[in-house]
Design a protein around this motif. Structure first.
Motif, short mmCIF file in Angstrom:
data_model
loop_
_atom_site.label_atom_id
_atom_site.label_comp_id
_atom_site.label_asym_id
_atom_site.label_seq_id
_atom_site.Cartn_x
_atom_site.Cartn_y
_atom_site.Cartn_z
N ALA A 91 0.83 -1.20 0.00
CA ALA A 91 0.00 0.00 0.00
C ALA A 91 0.87 1.25 0.00
O ALA A 91 1.99 1.25 0.50
N SER A 92 0.33 2.32 -0.54
CA SER A 92 1.04 3.59 -0.53
C SER A 92 0.72 4.40 0.72
O SER A 92 1.47 5.31 1.08
N TYR A 93 -0.38 4.09 1.38
CA TYR A 93 -0.78 4.79 2.61
C TYR A 93 -0.33 3.97 3.81
O TYR A 93 -0.72 2.82 3.99
N ARG A 94 0.56 4.55 4.63
CA ARG A 94 1.08 3.88 5.83
C ARG A 94 1.45 2.42 5.52
O ARG A 94 0.89 1.49 6.10
N PRO A 95 2.37 2.23 4.59
CA PRO A 95 2.63 0.88 4.06
C PRO A 95 3.03 -0.15 5.11
O PRO A 95 2.61 -1.31 5.02
N LEU A 96 3.87 0.24 6.06
CA LEU A 96 4.32 -0.74 7.05
C LEU A 96 3.17 -1.21 7.92
O LEU A 96 2.96 -2.41 8.12
N TRP A 97 2.39 -0.26 8.44
CA TRP A 97 1.34 -0.60 9.40
C TRP A 97 0.15 -1.27 8.74
O TRP A 97 -0.45 -2.18 9.31
N LEU A 98 -0.18 -0.86 7.53
CA LEU A 98 -1.21 -1.57 6.78
C LEU A 98 -0.71 -2.95 6.37
O LEU A 98 -1.48 -3.91 6.30
N GLY A 99 0.59 -3.05 6.09
CA GLY A 99 1.16 -4.34 5.72
C GLY A 99 1.06 -5.36 6.83
O GLY A 99 0.84 -6.56 6.57
N LEU A 100 1.21 -4.92 8.08
CA LEU A 100 1.05 -5.83 9.21
C LEU A 100 -0.38 -6.37 9.28
O LEU A 100 -0.60 -7.55 9.55
N GLY A 101 -1.35 -5.49 9.02
CA GLY A 101 -2.74 -5.92 9.01
C GLY A 101 -3.01 -6.90 7.87
O GLY A 101 -3.74 -7.89 8.05
#
Length: 228
Positions: A91-101
């Motif tokens: 994702a381009s929006y908050r990639p790390l934290w959305l990636g964890l989800g």
């Protein structure tokens, strides 16, 4: 951050509500799974009833998780693609934290698929994959705390606190009821159960609860990757 939480679109509210409810249900599912396994299983409730409750909680968790994913993708503020909802850190929006989800979502999907194929896979393989549900829990916690624009709200913090108390308490209760033997495994379980609350508390204090977190969260993955 607070202004966004108060003026968000209906999709934003639905997404956050779905995410929060799925985290609560996931926590309840993990607690039930830990507390009822092995010799720690309650004597007054049949294993069939416990298994049925565990399965229903798991399915309900996935229902609200799907609501969370769909509404976040449809929300025009986030600009999240369908591919990014299943491919971690894309994702381009908050990639790390959305990636964890996304990683937590993928783990739970793997548990769902293998549960449907349990008879073909065998109990041993199914149990090996089933352990992924426990890994999804801390990922979901850090995802919610890192990407949620309402993390600083008192109610949300109380929810995180309740989740952080429930799972370690279930782990320690099961370890206390397990009896002698497997000292190394019990020690690892106790340390892991204590590490997650400590890590999330330190993270919240130094990250989401500090001013300017929204800007830092948006570029975390780029900084970790060494990009500009």
């Amino acid at each position: 951050m607070t202004t966004l939480a108060l003026t968000g679109s209906p999709l934003w509210y639905a997404g956050r509500a779905g995410g929060t409810l799925s985290l609560i249900l996931l926590t309840a599912t993990v607690v039930l799974g830990i507390a009822s396994a092995g010799r720690a299983a309650p004597r007054r409730i049949g294993r069939f009833e416990i298994a049925l409750m565990h399965r229903n909680l798991s399915l309900l968790t996935l229902v609200f998780l799907v609501v969370h994913v769909v509404t976040v993708v449809l929300d025009p503020f986030v600009h999240l693609s369908w591919a990014a909802s299943v491919v971690p850190f894309g994702a381009s929006y908050r990639p790390l934290w959305l990636g964890l989800g996304t990683a937590a979502f993928d783990l739970l999907l793997a548990v769902l698929v293998t549960s449907a194929l349990r008879l073909r896979l065998g109990v041993r393989r199914w149990k090996a994959v089933h352990w992924l549900a426990y890994a999804a829990w801390p990922l979901a916690l850090f995802h919610g705390a890192g990407s949620g624009t309402d993390t600083r709200l008192p109610l949300q913090l109380w929810i995180y606190a309740a989740c952080l108390v429930s799972v370690p308490a279930a782990v320690w209760w099961r370890l206390a009821k397990a009896g002698p033997g497997r000292v190394a495994g019990r020690l690892v379980g106790a340390v892991a159960a204590a590490a997650v609350p400590v890590a999330l508390t330190v993270f919240l204090a130094g990250g989401p609860l500090q001013s300017g977190w929204a800007q830092r969260a948006a570029t975390t993955a780029i900084q970790l990757g060494g990009g500009g």
